[in-house]
Design an enzyme around this catalytic site. Structure first.
Site, PDB file in Angstrom:
ATOM      1  N   ARG A 106       4.254  12.581  -0.278  1.00 26.33           N
ATOM      2  CA  ARG A 106       3.691  12.491  -1.544  1.00 26.33           C
ATOM      3  C   ARG A 106       4.236  12.734  -2.709  1.00 26.33           C
ATOM      4  O   ARG A 106       5.116  13.887  -2.709  1.00 26.33           O
ATOM      5  CB  ARG A 106       2.155  13.116  -1.494  1.00 26.33           C
ATOM      6  N   HIS A 161       6.546   2.938  -1.510  1.00 29.68           N
ATOM      7  CA  HIS A 161       5.713   3.303  -0.578  1.00 29.68           C
ATOM      8  C   HIS A 161       5.335   2.587   0.514  1.00 29.68           C
ATOM      9  O   HIS A 161       4.032   2.072   0.661  1.00 29.68           O
ATOM     10  CB  HIS A 161       4.394   3.764  -1.199  1.00 29.68           C
ATOM     11  N   GLU A 208       3.336   7.549  -9.083  1.00 23.25           N
ATOM     12  CA  GLU A 208       3.127   6.004  -8.654  1.00 23.25           C
ATOM     13  C   GLU A 208       2.233   5.176  -9.113  1.00 23.25           C
ATOM     14  O   GLU A 208       1.160   5.759  -9.490  1.00 23.25           O
ATOM     15  CB  GLU A 208       2.812   6.350  -6.915  1.00 23.25           C
TER      16      GLU A 208
HETATM   17  C1  DGY Z   1      -0.828   7.483   4.163  1.00 19.16           C
HETATM   18  O1  DGY Z   1      -1.381   6.887   4.874  1.00 19.16           O
HETATM   19  O2  DGY Z   1      -1.113   8.479   3.498  1.00 19.16           O
HETATM   20  C2  DGY Z   1       0.482   6.806   3.866  1.00 19.16           C
HETATM   21  O3  DGY Z   1       0.967   7.201   2.624  1.00 19.16           O
HETATM   22  C3  DGY Z   1       0.079   5.129   3.565  1.00 19.16           C
HETATM   23  O4  DGY Z   1       1.438   4.640   3.710  1.00 19.16           O
END
Ligand code: DGY
Length: 321
Positions: free
Chosen positions: A238, A285, A267
């Site tokens: 993240r 992402h 983001e």
């Molecule tokens: C998640 O599932 O948390 C991912 O970041 C999506 O790609």
């Protein structure tokens, strides 16, 4: 028959499962649903399927109403969900672990290869039709064989990244508050170290921890300064785990060699400083973005919602971070 609201487009396999048992109200446009629309769509729903772009907080839960039983996130990360608010509203929150493990590790590994071997730079040279010629010292990168990867967060995705790194001849270090099951570590020769040691010794630091208050800006100016000048940072977890201002400053100052990023602090905005740097690889992402994995995620989220609506325990409830 219950009402299930789906706040974004998801693969048909998930919708079909839901429709077989319940009335489904789904947002059908490619762009993310505006907040006001989302609050209208979920009003009166017994279950809601959300993506990580949806903020599930007190306002969201109130808008759904007291009949809401479950919020099934179609993602493994659930920092978009206020778990305490769900608990206070008596709503079960679920996520989609396991089904995206290998795909996300592939993405992290791809980022590591791209940035250490300068593939992004090379691609940009070809596309911009910049003149080039094979040369002994042209665009040399860092080989992975014999180097040390430091994995922050040895959960399922961290372990999958470690397996890939092992196959490429890397030495594995990891830092985590929890210990993975012994079976997961078999054959990896992985060494558990402190976070400080990991940042100081790794040639590549790869982030695989969840995001929450305890990991906000875990990678800050001091941590970046503690890394080797030749080391790389990879983030497929993240964005806000990394202080992006500090990262840009560290990259500009040559405190680290480069970064591969699939996620960003604000983001979808990307720090303008990152765009100017050649030694970063930037992806929008794409961690779990394969047709197969997105279908599996939609299916698991649907199964979670259906289980709760049937009065069964959820398959993969979230745990507090
Ligand atoms: C998640 O599932 O948390 C991912 O970041 C999506 O790609």
């Amino acid at each position: 028959m219950a009402i299930v609201a789906v706040t974004n487009r998801i693969p048909e396999v998930g919708l079909a499962k839901l429709r077989a048992e319940h009335e489904v109200r789904a947002w059908e446009h490619s762009e993310c649903i505006p907040r006001e629309e989302a609050l209208r769509l979920i009003a009166g729903a017994d279950a809601v399927l959300t993506l990580l772009t949806e903020r599930v907080d007190g306002e969201f839960l109130d808008a759904a109403g007291p009949q809401l039983k479950v919020v099934a996130n179609v993602a493994v990360g659930y920092n978009n969900i206020d778990v305490a608010a769900c608990e206070a509203h008596g709503v079960i929150a679920t996520n989609t672990p396991r089904v995206l493990t290998e795909t996300t590790a592939d993405t992290a590994f791809g980022l590591m290869l791209m940035v250490t071997r300068r593939f992004g730079e090379g691609e940009r040279i070809i596309r911009s039709q910049t003149p080039w010629q094979w040369g002994m010292f042209y665009l040399l990168g860092m080989g992975l064989q014999g180097k040390t990867i430091g994995i922050v967060g040895m959960g399922q995705i961290g372990v999958a990244m470690a397996r890939r790194a092992k196959a490429f001849g890397m030495t594995i270090e990891y830092a985590d508050d929890y210990d993975p099951p012994a079976a997961a570590l078999e054959g990896l020769d992985a060494r558990k170290v402190s976070l400080d040691e990991l940042f100081e010794t790794a040639d590549v630091v790869s982030l695989h921890c969840p995001y929450g208050p305890s990991t906000h800006h875990l990678v800050d100016a001091a941590r970046l300064r503690s890394m080797k000048h030749t080391a790389y940072l990879v983030n497929s977890a993240r964005g806000p785990i990394v202080d992006e201002d500090a990262l840009v400053a560290a990259l500009r100052a040559g405190e680290i060699a480069g970064a591969g990023l699939d996620v960003f602090e604000n983001e979808p905005a990307v720090h303008p400083g990152l765009l100017e740097l050649e030694n970063v690889v930037l992806l929008p992402h794409l961690g779990s973005a394969t047709t197969e994995t997105r279908a599996a995620m939609a299916e698991l989220a649907a199964d979670n919602a259906l289980a709760v609506l049937r009065g069964d325990p959820p398959i993969t409830p979230v745990t507090k971070i």
